[in-house]
Design a protein around this motif. Structure first.
Motif, PDB file in Angstrom:
ATOM      1  N   GLN A   1       0.821  -1.210   0.000  1.00 43.46           N
ATOM      2  CA  GLN A   1       0.000   0.000   0.000  1.00 43.46           C
ATOM      3  C   GLN A   1       0.855   1.260   0.000  1.00 43.46           C
ATOM      4  N   ARG A   2       1.901   1.225   0.813  1.00 44.02           N
ATOM      5  CA  ARG A   2       2.756   2.414   0.915  1.00 44.02           C
ATOM      6  C   ARG A   2       4.008   2.294   0.036  1.00 44.02           C
ATOM      7  N   GLY A   3       4.124   1.170  -0.696  1.00 43.25           N
ATOM      8  CA  GLY A   3       5.269   0.999  -1.597  1.00 43.25           C
ATOM      9  C   GLY A   3       6.582   0.864  -0.858  1.00 43.25           C
ATOM     10  N   LEU A   4       6.589   0.070   0.222  1.00 42.88           N
ATOM     11  CA  LEU A   4       7.814  -0.123   0.999  1.00 42.88           C
ATOM     12  C   LEU A   4       8.191  -1.605   1.012  1.00 42.88           C
ATOM     13  N   TYR A   5       9.439  -1.904   0.667  1.00 40.13           N
ATOM     14  CA  TYR A   5       9.903  -3.294   0.554  1.00 40.13           C
ATOM     15  C   TYR A   5      11.256  -3.412   1.248  1.00 40.13           C
ATOM     16  N   ILE A   6      11.432  -4.501   1.978  1.00 37.35           N
ATOM     17  CA  ILE A   6      12.681  -4.696   2.717  1.00 37.35           C
ATOM     18  C   ILE A   6      13.452  -5.854   2.074  1.00 37.35           C
ATOM     19  N   ALA A   7      14.738  -5.630   1.862  1.00 33.57           N
ATOM     20  CA  ALA A   7      15.589  -6.680   1.296  1.00 33.57           C
ATOM     21  C   ALA A   7      16.884  -6.758   2.100  1.00 33.57           C
ATOM     22  N   GLY A   8      17.711  -7.720   1.747  1.00 38.22           N
ATOM     23  CA  GLY A   8      18.991  -7.883   2.444  1.00 38.22           C
ATOM     24  C   GLY A   8      19.190  -9.335   2.811  1.00 38.22           C
ATOM     25  N   ASP A   9      20.451  -9.696   2.991  1.00 34.15           N
ATOM     26  CA  ASP A   9      20.765 -11.099   3.293  1.00 34.15           C
ATOM     27  C   ASP A   9      20.067 -11.600   4.542  1.00 34.15           C
ATOM     28  N   TRP A  10      19.831 -10.701   5.504  1.00 31.79           N
ATOM     29  CA  TRP A  10      19.256 -11.110   6.792  1.00 31.79           C
ATOM     30  C   TRP A  10      17.806 -11.574   6.673  1.00 31.79           C
ATOM     31  N   CYS A  11      17.131 -11.256   5.565  1.00 34.69           N
ATOM     32  CA  CYS A  11      15.760 -11.749   5.353  1.00 34.69           C
ATOM     33  C   CYS A  11      15.793 -13.246   4.994  1.00 34.69           C
ATOM     34  N   GLY A  12      16.954 -13.726   4.579  1.00 42.22           N
ATOM     35  CA  GLY A  12      17.111 -15.151   4.242  1.00 42.22           C
ATOM     36  C   GLY A  12      18.043 -15.816   5.233  1.00 42.22           C
ATOM     37  N   TYR A  13      19.162 -16.334   4.701  1.00 41.01           N
ATOM     38  CA  TYR A  13      20.094 -17.095   5.551  1.00 41.01           C
ATOM     39  C   TYR A  13      21.376 -16.332   5.865  1.00 41.01           C
ATOM     40  N   GLY A  14      21.380 -15.034   5.580  1.00 36.97           N
ATOM     41  CA  GLY A  14      22.550 -14.231   5.940  1.00 36.97           C
ATOM     42  C   GLY A  14      23.752 -14.476   5.048  1.00 36.97           C
ATOM     43  N   ASP A  15      23.524 -14.786   3.775  1.00 38.19           N
ATOM     44  CA  ASP A  15      24.652 -15.011   2.861  1.00 38.19           C
ATOM     45  C   ASP A  15      24.397 -14.302   1.527  1.00 38.19           C
ATOM     46  N   VAL A  16      25.378 -14.407   0.648  1.00 43.28           N
ATOM     47  CA  VAL A  16      25.296 -13.683  -0.627  1.00 43.28           C
ATOM     48  C   VAL A  16      24.104 -14.170  -1.449  1.00 43.28           C
ATOM     49  N   GLN A  17      23.909 -15.475  -1.465  1.00 42.38           N
ATOM     50  CA  GLN A  17      22.774 -16.026  -2.226  1.00 42.38           C
ATOM     51  C   GLN A  17      21.446 -15.448  -1.722  1.00 42.38           C
TER      52      GLN A  17
END
Ligand SMILES: Cc1cc2nc3c(=O)[nH]c(=O)nc-3n(C[C@H](O)[C@H](O)[C@H](O)COP(=O)(O)OP(=O)(O)OC[C@H]3O[C@@H](n4cnc5c(N)ncnc54)[C@H](O)[C@@H]3O)c2cc1C
Length: 322
Positions: free
Chosen positions: A279-295
């Protein structure tokens, strides 16, 4: 081509991948990066030893999509498989060259730390360290490490800030030692049985590396215990720990430096597929959303960009300021 203004905070793997995907889809994203260069934890430093990777020295891939992407990057000459372990990849000739290639010509504001956000009727306003305002942006991707995301989002997106706050990031000290004269390095250098040093990466002399170098990664426990030590103390302690493990005396290094990663590694206990407020057009990304690695960083950047693309129509509705 959309007229929607899109900002991405963080010009490292997650943020750059998001921006690339958006550019490829016909958008014109702008990146904001607090450092003077791209790469984040894939940064490299120019030194007397040549270019030295300061963070991840290599990374692994098991996701078929990511592997496919790596093969494309390999063809472009941006990454290579390690001879010692073909599941491991590294940027060529160094890590930050990879992120620089990936960034290409995407508009990036370097040395621009976003210190606060405001959501107003026509989008997101980004304030930098000089209190300069950027925006409004109708869509915003925040692709920075969890502790920094927690601070930035606490006012406008407290729920996301709470997720970020749950991540425990481990610090890591790195020490680079350079030798003008050839030194002998045992084969088992990588697998030292040592509570101080977790990993040793050996870089031989070459045209790009005028000194033979050893990059020592301190263990998490040692790094945590010595987080506030002086750089000289850390160099001395890791050098001594290495010397103890070698069969023959180690010569004094001709060049040495230390680098502290206060937030090196960490992730949510349970990976989240997406942190998004369409709704507000806000998205969070980064390794920490997964397993904390480059992939995971790559994956989260892809997903955030896809959400922006899918939610293009949603964000143009009138909105409530926060
Ligand atoms: C010593 C070390 C060893 C590692 N080893 C491995 C390994 O073996 N394998 C592996 O897969 N991974 C490894 N990693 C982790 C890997 O480097 C990260 O998972 C990955 O690079 C994270 O990418 P990212 O884009 O999510 O975050 P980052 O690389 O942290 O990028 C975030 C970017 O945001 C910028 N930024 C932060 N706050 C702001 C702000 N307010 N305004 C503007 N810009 C901001 C930062 O400067 C940075 O450029 C290692 C990391 C370290 C430090």
């Amino acid at each position: 081509m959309s007229s929607s203004q899109i900002a991405v905070i963080g010009a490292a793997m997650a943020g750059i991948i998001a921006a690339r995907k958006l550019s490829a889809a016909g958008f014109n994203p702008q990146l904001f990066e607090k450092s003077r260069g791209s790469g984040g934890r894939l940064a490299s430093k120019h030194s007397e030893m040549g270019r030295v990777n300061l963070g991840a020295q290599a990374f692994s891939a098991d996701d078929p999509q990511f592997i496919q992407e790596l093969h494309n990057w390999q063809q472009a000459g941006w990454v290579e498989c390690l001879e010692s372990d073909t599941r491991q990849w590294t940027g060529t000739p160094y890590m930050s060259a990879l992120t620089r290639h990936l960034l290409g010509t995407i508009k990036t504001h370097f040395a621009c730390e976003i210190t606060s956000l405001d959501y107003v009727t026509d989008g997101w306003l980004l304030y930098d360290q000089h209190q300069q305002v950027h925006g409004p942006f109708q869509q915003l991707i925040v692709a920075i490490p969890a502790p920094q995301a927690q601070a930035l989002l606490s006012h406008c997106a407290p729920k996301f800030a709470a997720h970020a706050g749950a991540v425990v990031m481990q610090p890591v000290w790195m020490v680079a030692l350079g030798f003008k004269q050839p030194i002998s390095t045992p084969d088992n250098l990588k697998r030292l049985n040592n509570s101080t040093i977790a990993e040793v990466i050996h870089t031989p002399l070459s045209a790009q590396h005028p000194m033979q170098s050893l990059m020592l990664r301190a263990s998490h426990s040692w790094s945590t215990e010595h987080l506030e030590d002086q750089h000289e103390q850390v160099i001395a302690a890791l050098t001594d720990a290495l010397a103890e493990q070698l069969d023959s005396p180690m010569p004094v290094a001709d060049s040495a430096f230390a680098h502290r990663w206060r937030y090196a590694l960490g992730a949510l206990e349970k990976p989240l597929t997406l942190l998004a407020d369409a709704q507000r057009g806000l998205y969070i990304a980064g390794d920490w959303c997964g397993y904390g690695d480059v992939q995971s960083a790559w994956h989260s950047g892809q997903q955030a960009a896809q959400q922006v693309i899918d939610n293009q129509d949603t964000v143009f509705k009138p909105k409530q300021p926060c």
